[in-house]
Design a protein around this motif. Structure first.
Motif, PDB file in Angstrom:
ATOM      1  N   VAL A  41      -4.610  -1.314   6.498  1.00 23.21           N
ATOM      2  CA  VAL A  41      -5.077  -2.235   5.458  1.00 23.21           C
ATOM      3  C   VAL A  41      -6.608  -2.257   5.435  1.00 23.21           C
ATOM      4  O   VAL A  41      -7.236  -2.210   4.374  1.00 23.21           O
ATOM      5  N   SER A  42      -7.215  -2.316   6.611  1.00 27.74           N
ATOM      6  CA  SER A  42      -8.669  -2.327   6.690  1.00 27.74           C
ATOM      7  C   SER A  42      -9.255  -1.034   6.123  1.00 27.74           C
ATOM      8  O   SER A  42     -10.233  -1.056   5.361  1.00 27.74           O
ATOM      9  N   SER A  43      -8.629   0.082   6.456  1.00 31.81           N
ATOM     10  CA  SER A  43      -9.098   1.380   5.944  1.00 31.81           C
ATOM     11  C   SER A  43      -8.938   1.465   4.435  1.00 31.81           C
ATOM     12  O   SER A  43      -9.804   2.011   3.727  1.00 31.81           O
ATOM     13  N   TYR A  44      -7.838   0.938   3.923  1.00 26.40           N
ATOM     14  CA  TYR A  44      -7.583   0.916   2.482  1.00 26.40           C
ATOM     15  C   TYR A  44      -8.679   0.123   1.759  1.00 26.40           C
ATOM     16  O   TYR A  44      -9.212   0.556   0.721  1.00 26.40           O
ATOM     17  N   ALA A  45      -9.036  -1.038   2.358  1.00 27.39           N
ATOM     18  CA  ALA A  45     -10.106  -1.854   1.758  1.00 27.39           C
ATOM     19  C   ALA A  45     -11.435  -1.104   1.779  1.00 27.39           C
ATOM     20  O   ALA A  45     -12.218  -1.168   0.818  1.00 27.39           O
ATOM     21  N   LEU A  46     -11.687  -0.385   2.860  1.00 25.91           N
ATOM     22  CA  LEU A  46     -12.915   0.407   2.936  1.00 25.91           C
ATOM     23  C   LEU A  46     -12.958   1.460   1.840  1.00 25.91           C
ATOM     24  O   LEU A  46     -13.978   1.608   1.142  1.00 25.91           O
ATOM     25  N   ILE A  71       0.825  -1.211   0.000  1.00 27.33           N
ATOM     26  CA  ILE A  71       0.000   0.000   0.000  1.00 27.33           C
ATOM     27  C   ILE A  71       0.854   1.253   0.000  1.00 27.33           C
ATOM     28  O   ILE A  71       0.546   2.236  -0.695  1.00 27.33           O
ATOM     29  N   GLY A  72       1.921   1.243   0.764  1.00 30.71           N
ATOM     30  CA  GLY A  72       2.792   2.412   0.810  1.00 30.71           C
ATOM     31  C   GLY A  72       4.100   2.097   1.498  1.00 30.71           C
ATOM     32  O   GLY A  72       4.167   1.212   2.351  1.00 30.71           O
ATOM     33  N   ASN A  87       7.197   6.365  -0.476  1.00 33.31           N
ATOM     34  CA  ASN A  87       6.005   6.522  -1.317  1.00 33.31           C
ATOM     35  C   ASN A  87       4.772   6.234  -0.463  1.00 33.31           C
ATOM     36  O   ASN A  87       4.098   5.225  -0.626  1.00 33.31           O
ATOM     37  N   LEU A  88       4.477   7.152   0.457  1.00 33.47           N
ATOM     38  CA  LEU A  88       3.438   6.923   1.445  1.00 33.47           C
ATOM     39  C   LEU A  88       2.044   7.094   0.844  1.00 33.47           C
ATOM     40  O   LEU A  88       1.814   7.960   0.010  1.00 33.47           O
ATOM     41  N   HIS A  89       1.134   6.271   1.329  1.00 28.86           N
ATOM     42  CA  HIS A  89      -0.270   6.408   0.991  1.00 28.86           C
ATOM     43  C   HIS A  89      -0.871   7.485   1.902  1.00 28.86           C
ATOM     44  O   HIS A  89      -0.410   7.687   3.040  1.00 28.86           O
ATOM     45  N   PRO A  90      -1.906   8.199   1.455  1.00 28.20           N
ATOM     46  CA  PRO A  90      -2.539   9.206   2.313  1.00 28.20           C
ATOM     47  C   PRO A  90      -2.944   8.672   3.680  1.00 28.20           C
ATOM     48  O   PRO A  90      -2.892   9.406   4.680  1.00 28.20           O
TER      49      PRO A  90
END
Length: 973
Positions: free
Chosen positions: A111-116, A81-82, A86-89
């Motif tokens: 990871v859970s938030s990313y899936a949401l 994810i990041g 190269n960080l994800h928001p």
């Protein structure tokens, strides 16, 4: 055993690996492949720390067997994810909005938030919380509020409505950094899954490391050991040795953990807790043997084959059973009630029974008997320790410890290595909340390393850890309180019975807390009280945030509400009339060191009035609404002998290195130390990038004391000021500019300076008198005034906390995100304590879910903490302590709110739906809820107080009774 070659598409790349389909979970495989952002906490799918995305669906990988996965299934972990570059928001938002504390659950949440957000890029806060509830993502540190804040901010960036650099608050550093939301130094590693916790360290140990498993018979709470049969276990594949107490003794250990005497009235004359139980089992979680093998699985398989033959002994599983006249002694050399602390004030000091007369003659009086539960800490990370002999021959522990120096003292001579040859290093730590103040796990790992002469890793399953680690002491209490016709308290009496479980260490310290915090911070002119503590055959009592005070508030804050009702006075107004004003004394007959109470109540008043209006408006027969209040607070530091040492060093490149043992367990040991150092070096214009923290290694760092008693920021901060003053003075030139490193060296000046701060510099500190309870042990307090708004479903008895407001005095806030995290987290523990958290049934309470851990929908999204920032006169830069006040009494705001809502007073926690529903049904039928009869706590209160008065003990010298966290300075038997 049949292995299988398999392919999975992991984070966009096809990966080949070999697995054991019969045993391996997806989490096992991913972690073996080096993807250690996948954390395994509970191991049973109830904590969410192992969350990954499998073929587009969010799952908990610890329970997904690899055999059930189709080949080339697609898996996304946090690493996909990041990355740091190269960080994800989401990762940025978690860092900048204080959503990272201990960080163990953070990868699973991201990871859970990313899936949401893949499914719904524009969720409401309610939808975010429902998602976490559905997917069983648990955070024990934050209270969820900051996590939801982070998801909402990151979603704006994902939707293209905001730029990445707009995430988080903006702030000016023109006047320095202190008080600002500076990001934690360890946050980046945590949001990227690169912080190596205990089990991650185990995976990365050298190939010849032995893996150690514990043998817990779990057949009885109390039994005589007749035989330990290790014959089958020794034959198991990969087993190197089954270690018994005799093996440890043969290696030079005593097998007895060190314990210190801390109270004049203790009857415990010698330590009794064994590293490996040899003759008796005293509680369900005792360990009788260790298995050392070449793999963890083989060690555990062999441990299951150890047979323990026992003779059952009488089991006393609570205080009331253990103190009955016919109860046998649990430890032969001491009565079950092993320590008492009286409290006498006003007329009670003249003659204890006079207090009863004042209560009897007062216009209004109430009485009650109450019980608070054996609260488990329920950290998401369990227990993992690595032990090895380092390059200089020190037996080194990498572990979770709230006091790395005090751990050395508690190991003592138990494993046969001199204390000056022990080294303790903190691993990145997934929280503790108190249980890691005990060094029993270090003793086990050390015993294995000493006997095997090999590096070892000890990793308990969550259930093993749950039964092994200590818990908050349950407490029975009786009390009465009275007031005059104007609603002002005339007198109180109380009697506490604390259940300290199988082992006594620390019990003679915690027994002093109830006589300090019952009826805090009110003015009580006359009082008579007693706190008693006993051994039982349940899990031992140990430190837990707000150590000893929640038991006090369980009694006093219920009685305050009951007395207000009896006198016909609003509960807020009743408290307003009774808070101590300038010059009035606390219950221990000394002036309060601070008097923020009036201003705090002024701040809370409009919130209370709004809550009462809204509750009346929304109240229905089906959904009853109520409002509850509670005052609370806790001491700051461990008392008059508490001290801390730090060091600050100027480096050749102009940066600075700070050395301390500000143990970081999620509460902010890293950011706390950084903020203190920035402020102390403020004349030099230092920035966060110029400070390197070297922390929590007894080989490299001076002893700053333990992280407990709300002491570390206060004590370590004052020591930091002293070290910085020395360094700045040495660097300062006659013209007011500052020397460089090279100039310091050229002039022969030291570049590293130590600062030691001791409470001996604080005038007037004195321990509680063992005969009267009169004393003033600590230089400061934290104060919390709590307001809970609750709804009770009359059909089910379920209580929902809708909103929680806390007005707090922690002095000057050093880092707002960190202190907020402590506040929200403490409140979440308090709500859980009120409604369901319990470790009583050892067959049932084996994991966090079964033990009542609160998920997102148990904790309200509307958590508001308001700081009355009264600068503390003796604290660093005006700061005091922070953490523990937030968990001291919030549970009573909830319980008082339930009564206000539906008329059901819960005398015995927790307030389960079944218990509340039963009360509702009784009232609906026209009945009356009968409170428990007065608990029998060993003898009549006044009879015992008279006995103490007739047989006083002499108070020991101040330097004999040392604080819990001072490690090598402790006096041990």
């Amino acid at each position: 055993m049949a292995f299988r070659k398999m392919w999975l598409k992991i984070n966009g790349a096809n990966r080949i690996f070999i697995c054991d389909p019969a045993k391996d979970s997806l989490a096992d495989v991913l972690r073996r492949l080096g993807l250690t952002s996948v954390k395994v906490g509970c191991g049973t799918g109830v904590c969410g720390s192992c969350s990954v995305i499998l073929d587009g669906q969010l799952i908990r990988s610890c329970t997904r067997k690899i055999a059930k996965l189709p080949e080339y299934s697609e898996v996304i972990t946090l690493e996909g994810i990041g990355t740091p570059n190269n960080l994800h928001p989401l990762q940025v938002a978690f860092m900048k909005l204080g959503a990272v504390q201990c960080g163990f659950c953070t990868p699973g949440f991201i990871v859970s938030s990313y899936a949401l957000l893949l499914e719904n890029a524009d969720p409401t806060r309610k939808e975010v919380r429902a998602w976490f509830q559905k997917h069983k993502n648990v955070c024990r540190c934050t209270g969820y509020k900051q996590i939801v804040d982070a998801v909402m901010e990151a979603a704006k960036v994902v939707r293209g409505e905001a730029a990445m650099d707009a995430i988080g608050p903006s702030f000016s550093t023109e006047d320095g950094y202190y008080g600002k939301p500076v990001v934690r130094p360890t946050a980046l590693a945590k949001v990227c899954g690169l912080a190596d916790y205990g089990d991650d360290q185990e995976l990365k140990m050298p190939a010849d490391t032995l893996h150690v498993a514990v043998v817990q018979p779990r057949t009885a709470h109390h039994a005589r050991i007749l035989e330990i049969d290790i014959s089958e276990a020794e034959k198991m594949p990969g087993v190197k040795k089954v270690i018994l107490a005799a093996d440890l003794k043969a290696a030079g250990g005593t097998n007895i953990m060190a314990e210190g005497q801390m109270h004049e009235r203790t009857t415990v004359m010698a330590p009794s807790r064994e590293v490996l139980n040899e003759k008796k089992i005293y509680r369900y979680g005792d360990v009788v043997a260790l298995v050392a093998a070449d793999t963890k699985d083989r060690a555990r398989a062999a441990a299951a084959q150890v047979k323990v033959k026992i003779e059952q002994l009488p089991e006393y599983l609570n205080f009331l059973e253990a103190v009955m006249p016919d109860a046998e002694r649990i430890h032969e050399d001491t009565p079950n009630i092993f320590c008492m602390q009286p409290l006498l004030k006003g007329a009670g000091l003249e003659e204890p029974s006079k207090v009863a007369g004042i209560i009897d003659s007062s216009p209004y009086s109430v009485e009650g008997s109450f019980y608070s539960t054996r609260q488990p800490h329920l950290t998401i990370e369990g227990d993992s320790v690595q032990a090895y002999f380092d390059e200089d021959g020190f037996l080194t522990f990498q572990c979770k410890s709230q006091g790395i120096y005090s751990s050395i003292g508690r190991i003592g001579n138990s494993i046969g290595i001199p204390k000056d040859r022990l080294r303790v290093v903190m691993n990145p730590t997934g929280a503790s909340f108190g249980w890691s103040t005990n060094a029993g796990d270090l003793c086990l790992a050390g015993a294995a390393a000493v006997v095997m002469k090999s590096p070892v890793s000890l990793s308990m399953s969550y259930e093993e850890h749950q039964h092994f680690s200590g818990k908050r002491c349950p407490c029975h209490s009786n009390g009465r309180a009275a007031c005059d016709e104007n609603g002002r308290i005339t007198a109180v009496e109380f009697d506490f019975g604390m259940d300290h479980g199988a082992y006594s260490w620390g019990g003679d310290d915690i027994v002093t807390k109830q006589p300090r915090f019952a009826f805090f911070p009110y003015y009580v002119p006359h009082a008579a009280g007693l706190s008693r503590i006993a051994n039982t055959n349940h899990n031992f009592g140990t430190a837990y945030r707000s150590y000893g005070s929640p038991q006090a508030y369980t009694l006093s804050e219920a009685l305050m509400d009951m007395l207000a009702e009896k006198a016909g006075i609003d509960p807020f107004e009743f408290r307003w009339r009774n808070i101590a004003r300038e010059g009035q004394t606390n219950i221990n007959s000394y002036p309060f060191r601070q008097y923020p109470m009036e201003e705090m109540m002024n701040i809370m008043r409009p919130h209370y009035e709004r809550a009462v209006r809204e509750a009346k408006k929304a109240d229905t027969r089906e959904k009853r609404r109520g409002v509850g209040l509670s005052w609370g607070g806790f001491n700051v530091t461990e008392g008059g002998t508490d001290k801390a040492t730090v060091a600050i060093e100027l480096n050749p490149d102009g940066t600075f290195t700070k050395y301390d043992t500000y143990q970081e367990l999620g509460q902010g040991g890293d950011i706390g130390s950084l903020m203190l150092t920035l402020e102390a070096l403020k004349p030099l214009g230092v920035t966060p990038e110029q400070i390197r923290l070297v922390q929590n290694d007894t080989r490299l760092c001076p002893d700053s004391g333990m992280s407990g008693a709300s002491r570390t920021h206060f004590m370590s901060g004052n020591a930091t000021i002293l070290a910085a003053e020395k360094l700045i003075s040495a660097m300062r030139k006659p013209d007011g500019t500052y020397r460089t490193y090279d100039e310091m060296k050229a002039e022969g000046l030291e570049t590293k300076y130590f600062g030691t701060y001791s409470n001996t510099s604080v005038p007037g500190l004195c321990r509680l008198d063992p005969n009267t309870g009169i004393g003033d042990p600590t230089p400061a307090f934290t104060y919390c005034l709590n307001l809970a708004e609750v709804e009770v479903d009359t059909a089910t008895g379920k209580t929902t906390v809708l909103r929680f407001t806390c007005v707090s005095d922690v002095g000057k806030v050093g880092n707002i995100d960190s202190v907020n995290g402590q506040a929200y987290g403490g409140i979440s523990h308090a709500i859980g304590f009120a409604l369901g958290e319990n470790y009583d049934d050892v067959k049932k309470h084996t994991n966090i879910a079964a033990s009542g851990v609160p998920y997102t929908e148990t904790i309200p999204d509307e958590l508001e903490v308001i700081y009355y920032e009264r600068p503390d006169e003796s604290g660093p830069f005006g700061s005091s302590g922070a953490s523990e006040g937030f968990q001291s009494s919030g549970h009573m705001a909830v319980l008082n709110g339930i009564y206000n809502a539906c008329g059901v007073r819960v005398y015995e926690m927790p307030a389960s739906p079944e218990k509340v529903k039963a009360g509702i049904d009784i009232l609906a039928a026209g009945g009356k809820i009968t409170p428990p009869k007065k608990y029998f706590l060993g003898s009549d209160l006044y009879e015992e107080l008279e006995n103490i008065k007739a047989n006083p003990v002499q108070a020991g010298p101040e330097d004999y009774f040392v604080p819990l966290g001072s490690g090598t300075a402790e006096r041990f038997f």
